[in-house]
Enzyme design. Structure first.
Site, short mmCIF file in Angstrom:
data_model
loop_
_atom_site.label_atom_id
_atom_site.label_comp_id
_atom_site.label_asym_id
_atom_site.label_seq_id
_atom_site.Cartn_x
_atom_site.Cartn_y
_atom_site.Cartn_z
N LEU A 185 0.84 -1.19 0.00
CA LEU A 185 0.00 0.00 0.00
C LEU A 185 0.88 1.24 0.00
O LEU A 185 1.94 1.25 0.62
CB LEU A 185 -0.87 0.02 1.26
CG LEU A 185 -1.92 -1.08 1.39
CD1 LEU A 185 -2.48 -1.12 2.80
CD2 LEU A 185 -3.04 -0.84 0.39
N GLU A 238 -10.11 0.75 8.25
CA GLU A 238 -9.89 -0.38 9.14
C GLU A 238 -8.46 -0.37 9.64
O GLU A 238 -7.58 0.20 8.97
CB GLU A 238 -10.16 -1.68 8.38
CG GLU A 238 -9.12 -1.94 7.30
CD GLU A 238 -9.57 -2.94 6.24
OE1 GLU A 238 -10.50 -2.59 5.47
OE2 GLU A 238 -9.00 -4.04 6.19
N LYS A 240 -4.64 -1.14 10.30
CA LYS A 240 -3.58 -1.80 9.54
C LYS A 240 -2.84 -2.69 10.55
O LYS A 240 -2.16 -2.18 11.45
CB LYS A 240 -2.64 -0.77 8.92
CG LYS A 240 -1.56 -1.39 8.06
CD LYS A 240 -0.78 -0.31 7.33
CE LYS A 240 0.16 -0.90 6.28
NZ LYS A 240 1.19 -1.78 6.84
N ASP A 255 -0.15 -5.01 12.19
CA ASP A 255 1.30 -5.10 12.03
C ASP A 255 1.74 -6.56 12.20
O ASP A 255 2.16 -6.98 13.28
CB ASP A 255 1.99 -4.20 13.06
CG ASP A 255 3.45 -3.97 12.71
OD1 ASP A 255 3.85 -4.35 11.58
OD2 ASP A 255 4.18 -3.42 13.55
N TYR A 279 -8.79 -9.50 5.26
CA TYR A 279 -9.19 -8.14 4.84
C TYR A 279 -9.19 -7.94 3.33
O TYR A 279 -9.49 -6.87 2.85
CB TYR A 279 -8.32 -7.08 5.51
CG TYR A 279 -6.81 -7.32 5.36
CD1 TYR A 279 -6.20 -7.26 4.12
CD2 TYR A 279 -6.02 -7.59 6.47
CE1 TYR A 279 -4.84 -7.48 3.98
CE2 TYR A 279 -4.66 -7.81 6.35
CZ TYR A 279 -4.08 -7.76 5.10
OH TYR A 279 -2.75 -7.98 4.96
N LYS A 285 -9.97 2.25 1.92
CA LYS A 285 -10.20 1.63 0.61
C LYS A 285 -11.48 2.18 0.02
O LYS A 285 -12.46 2.42 0.75
CB LYS A 285 -10.36 0.10 0.77
CG LYS A 285 -9.13 -0.58 1.35
CD LYS A 285 -9.40 -2.04 1.73
CE LYS A 285 -8.16 -2.64 2.40
NZ LYS A 285 -8.40 -3.94 3.01
N LYS A 291 -0.47 6.01 8.18
CA LYS A 291 0.39 5.45 9.22
C LYS A 291 0.34 6.28 10.51
O LYS A 291 0.16 7.50 10.48
CB LYS A 291 1.86 5.40 8.74
CG LYS A 291 2.08 4.55 7.50
CD LYS A 291 1.83 3.08 7.70
CE LYS A 291 3.00 2.24 8.12
NZ LYS A 291 4.13 2.11 7.24
N CYS A 342 36.88 18.65 32.74
CA CYS A 342 35.94 19.34 31.87
C CYS A 342 36.42 19.25 30.43
O CYS A 342 37.56 19.61 30.13
CB CYS A 342 35.83 20.81 32.29
SG CYS A 342 34.87 21.78 31.12
N CYS A 402 37.44 22.98 29.18
CA CYS A 402 38.56 23.79 29.67
C CYS A 402 39.62 22.96 30.38
O CYS A 402 40.66 23.49 30.75
CB CYS A 402 38.05 24.89 30.60
SG CYS A 402 37.47 24.27 32.18
N CYS A 415 32.30 21.11 36.47
CA CYS A 415 33.58 21.69 36.12
C CYS A 415 33.89 22.80 37.11
O CYS A 415 33.04 23.62 37.43
CB CYS A 415 33.49 22.25 34.70
SG CYS A 415 34.73 23.49 34.33
N CYS A 445 36.20 28.79 32.19
CA CYS A 445 35.75 27.73 31.29
C CYS A 445 34.86 28.37 30.22
O CYS A 445 33.84 28.98 30.54
CB CYS A 445 34.95 26.69 32.07
SG CYS A 445 34.11 25.50 31.00
S1 IVH Z 1 -5.07 -4.25 2.10
C1 IVH Z 1 -3.77 -4.54 -2.42
N1 IVH Z 1 -5.66 -4.08 4.63
O1 IVH Z 1 -0.09 -3.87 4.94
C2 IVH Z 1 -3.47 -4.23 -1.03
N2 IVH Z 1 -3.41 -4.53 4.04
O2 IVH Z 1 1.77 -2.06 3.62
C3 IVH Z 1 -4.04 -5.21 -0.09
N3 IVH Z 1 -1.95 -4.87 5.98
O3 IVH Z 1 0.82 -5.99 2.33
C4 IVH Z 1 -3.70 -4.90 1.29
N4 IVH Z 1 -3.49 -4.60 7.51
O4 IVH Z 1 0.38 -7.01 4.66
C5 IVH Z 1 -4.69 -4.27 3.73
N5 IVH Z 1 -6.34 -3.97 6.84
C6 IVH Z 1 -5.38 -4.17 5.93
C7 IVH Z 1 -4.07 -4.45 6.31
C8 IVH Z 1 -3.09 -4.61 5.33
C9 IVH Z 1 -2.21 -4.87 7.29
C10 IVH Z 1 -0.60 -5.08 5.42
C11 IVH Z 1 -0.56 -6.05 4.27
C12 IVH Z 1 0.00 -5.24 3.12
C13 IVH Z 1 0.74 -4.17 3.85
C14 IVH Z 1 0.95 -2.96 3.01
#
Ligand code: IVH
Length: 706
Positions: A93, A126, A128, A130, A236, A300, A324, A429, A432, A447, A453
């Site tokens: 993304l 939604e 993201k 990790d 997702y 999206k 992010k 120091c 100095c 010092c 100094c």
């Molecule tokens: S959509 C075509 N939705 O983030 C893109 N990705 O930096 C489909 N990821 O490769 C990805 N949460 O591993 C999507 N809610 C989410 C996500 C998500 C984590 C990751 C995924 C992707 C990466 C991109």
């Protein structure tokens, strides 16, 4: 220098060189992250470098090369697993970092689709997750292949491992003949902590964070190990499909849920950028309590026909973006420890860091407090950071708490370079060469050079001209540094000799950047205007340790004149006689402050400098206030809550000057309570007792002009 020049200022040759360096660095980072589950930089650093690459390529499109990071996704499959080619590429993304980027995302999409600003355009938002992405292929409802992303077109076949994950169904009913479900494998915080504990107890490898633990667990050649690891999965997205799932993203997610997949409960349909951003903020607030790591919010386009029209760039869809979060904690390398010398001679260690983004700000310095802190001890000798010391070359975790200077939270001993030596705090120091001594019970080494100094001298001079002190117009920290570097001002007295020494030869000053006839004359006039100075300001301006603004006011009031103060301080050198007793008897002046005052003013070199200064001044004596006309004379007052127009010490000193007695708690004897915002139990008690209560403004109005 590489990576630091403004993109707009890069020459083509520099841009080419930097793009090559970025490609190499990002490729290494990719292999470390995807191939070895052992990152060499933080996600925030990676994002920053990728962004830089994109910016340079946007300016020099002709320099985009086949190996450009903007054309790569992930890393090639590692040996050990069989390869699995994705029927539909697994993309990444593009990123947004602030609301403006989100607005731009919406504008771009509208332009592409030919929609004007009035036409409705819905998005989903939604978390993201990790973790690491996984593609699950179902044929006639049966799980036949699970593949990691790999380089986007070919990943690793981890089917046996994926089958051990509870959230991944082996069999679906009523599913399309071909269905590829995509989502994220992750580990919860709780499971991560327990896993590390088990690993530790068994003498095995521990993981730096849940993402690495999830990746390391999924990519086990022995699936029985994966089975023992508590992995989870959120669905997702999807890849190849024999028939469409729905008309919208929301609808498709609902179908996936109906098939038995876990989908994220914070997925929300939004009507535009404002709603997206408010959902982002809501998720950000909930982030700490989710129980798993997320690093942003994904937006999206909801309508799948519009997604199809928008399509893809080389590695990212046009219809989605990841907004992010700014990282508040980041790992980076400690490149050096510098020692700064302050106004009172305190040696303060400063960490010089490889620049890293923390909470959206690039940080390259952090405070290390003092030598105990570096050694992994607190002031009482107890271990901090589990007793880990900090060494040059270490990987350290940086954090920012509020607006304060960044601090170091942790050290990664696993990454300590061989041969890294414990830091030896200097006993001299660094500015100095004078001895730097640590008094018993003091956390700080100082010092002993005093005004000899150069570092102390400059800091003292800056303090001398600061607002609460001489407050000379046009002579700020910057000018002081410049004049000191030129040797024009070495000590405060020199400030008052500037006109005599350089005024006639104004030429010298005029030749300097920013100075002309007018500004030089103005500066000399501003200096002259301060030859007449109230005693309290002079005492404060001398910058003696522990002698702050409030104490300076009290001393001025007590001694009245400069001459009287000097004589009394000289006599107090015995630290026992009448003068000493008189000094420590001043309300608000303790033995520590008194000791510092006496030591500073009787140190021969320092006293000589003070005497040279005083010859230029007309010191106003401090008179006892006219308590006869004071409406608060003899009254007992209490301050509580936050004062906004003065410090507590100033408020107290001023009230006392007007003959009031300042008490710490409210009782039946209290005459006035001055309550600022945040006042609590004292205000309540005052109300109960019927004590008069004023806010800060009303109090200032009462004593105005006195
Ligand atoms: S959509 C075509 N939705 O983030 C893109 N990705 O930096 C489909 N990821 O490769 C990805 N949460 O591993 C999507 N809610 C989410 C996500 C998500 C984590 C990751 C995924 C992707 C990466 C991109």
């Amino acid at each position: 220098m590489l990576f630091s020049t403004d993109v707009e200022k890069l020459s083509q040759a520099e841009a080419q060189e930097e793009l090559a360096a970025l490609a190499a660095l990002l490729a290494r980072a990719n292999v470390a992250y995807h191939g070895q589950d052992d990152p060499i930089m933080t996600d925030a650093q990676f994002d920053a470098l990728r962004r830089r690459n994109t910016q340079i390529e946007a300016r020099f499109p002709e320099l985009i090369h086949a190996q450009s990071p903007s054309l790569q996704v992930g890393a090639p499959a590692a040996d050990g697993f069989s390869k699995a080619k994705h029927a539909v590429a697994m993309l990444s993304l593009s990123n947004a970092f602030d609301p403006a980027d989100v607005e731009e995302f919406d504008t771009r999409i509208r332009r592409y689709l030919g929609l004007d600003a009035q036409q409705a355009l819905a998005y989903t938002a939604e978390p993201k997750i990790d973790g690491l992405s996984l593609s699950l292929r179902y044929e006639d409802g049966r799980l036949v292949l699970a593949a990691t992303r790999g380089d986007g077109s070919t990943g690793e076949n981890v089917t046996a491992n994926a089958r051990t994950i509870g959230d991944i169904p082996h069999q679906l009913s009523n599913a399309p003949a071909v269905l590829e479900v995509r989502g994220e494998v992750y580990m919860s915080h709780q499971d991560f902590a327990a896993l590390n504990q088990r690993q530790d107890a068994a003498g095995g490898k521990t993981f730096a964070n849940p993402r690495n633990a999830a990746a390391g667990s999924l990519r086990q050649l022995d699936a029985t190990i994966t089975r023992a690891r508590p992995l989870r999965f959120f669905a997702y997205a999807w890849g190849a499909l024999s028939e469409p799932l729905a008309k919208t993203q929301m609808g498709a997610i609902a179908r996936l849920e109906a098939f038995g997949f876990k989908v994220n409960p914070l997925t929300k349909l939004c009507d535009g950028p404002d709603e997206l951003i408010s959902h982002y903020n809501k998720i950000d607030e909930m982030r700490a309590d989710l129980g798993y790591d997320i690093d942003g919010v994904v937006y999206k386009v909801d309508a799948l026909d519009l997604q199809a029209r928008l399509g893809f760039r080389s590695t990212t869809p046009r219809w989605a973006i990841a907004h992010k979060f700014a990282a508040e904690l980041a790992w980076t390398r400690l490149e050096a420890i510098d020692i700064q010398v302050g106004r009172t001679g305190a040696l303060s260690p400063v960490a010089r860091l490889a620049p890293v983004t923390v909470g959206g700000v690039v940080v390259s310095n952090a405070t290390l407090h003092n030598e105990d802190y570096i050694a992994g001890r607190d002031s009482k000798g107890a271990a901090i950071r589990d007793g880990k010391d900090i060494r040059v070359g270490d990987w350290v975790q940086v954090y920012r708490a509020g607006d304060v200077i960044p601090k170091i939270a942790d050290v990664d001993l696993g990454k300590r370079p061989a041969g890294a030596a414990p830091f030896v705090f200097p006993a001299q120091c660094p500015q100095c060469g004078s001895d730097a001594i640590r008094d018993e019970g003091d956390a700080v080494r100082r010092c002993l050079g005093g005004m000899a100094c150069p570092a102390q001298a400059v800091e003292k001079l800056k303090h001398f001209v600061s607002r609460g002190a001489f407050d000379i117009d046009g002579l700020g920290a910057k000018q002081v540094e410049q004049f000191h570097a030129d040797g024009w001002i070495r000590e405060p007295a020199d400030i008052f000799e500037l006109r005599a020494r350089y005024g006639s030869g104004l030429q010298q000053l005029k030749n300097r950047e920013g100075w002309g006839d007018k500004s030089a004359t103005k500066l000399f006039d501003a200096i002259d205007a301060k030859r007449n100075i109230p005693l309290a300001r002079l005492i404060f301006a001398l910058g003696m340790r522990h002698v702050g603004q409030a104490a300076s006011g009290l001393l001025a009031l007590h001694y009245g004149s400069w001459e009287h103060l000097c004589k009394s301080v000289d006599q107090a050198q015995d630290r026992g006689g009448e003068s000493w007793q008189d000094l420590i008897g001043v309300d608000g002046v303790g033995a520590v402050l008194a000791g510092s005052l006496v030591a500073s003013m009787t140190q021969p070199a320092e006293r000589a400098a003070i005497d040279r200064l005083v010859r230029h001044l007309d010191i106003e004596t401090a008179t006892q206030p006219d308590t006869q006309n004071s409406p608060v004379a003899g009254k007992t007052v209490v301050f509580t809550g936050t004062l906004e127009r003065m410090t507590r010490a100033e408020a107290k000193a001023r009230a006392e000057r007007l003959g009031a007695k300042v008490a710490g708690s409210v009782s039946a004897k209290t005459d006035i309570l001055i309550a600022g915002p945040g006042a609590g139990s004292k205000a309540k008690k005052a109300a109960d007792l019927g004590v008069k209560t004023l806010d800060e403004d009303a109090w200032l109005a009462l004593i105005e002009g006195l």
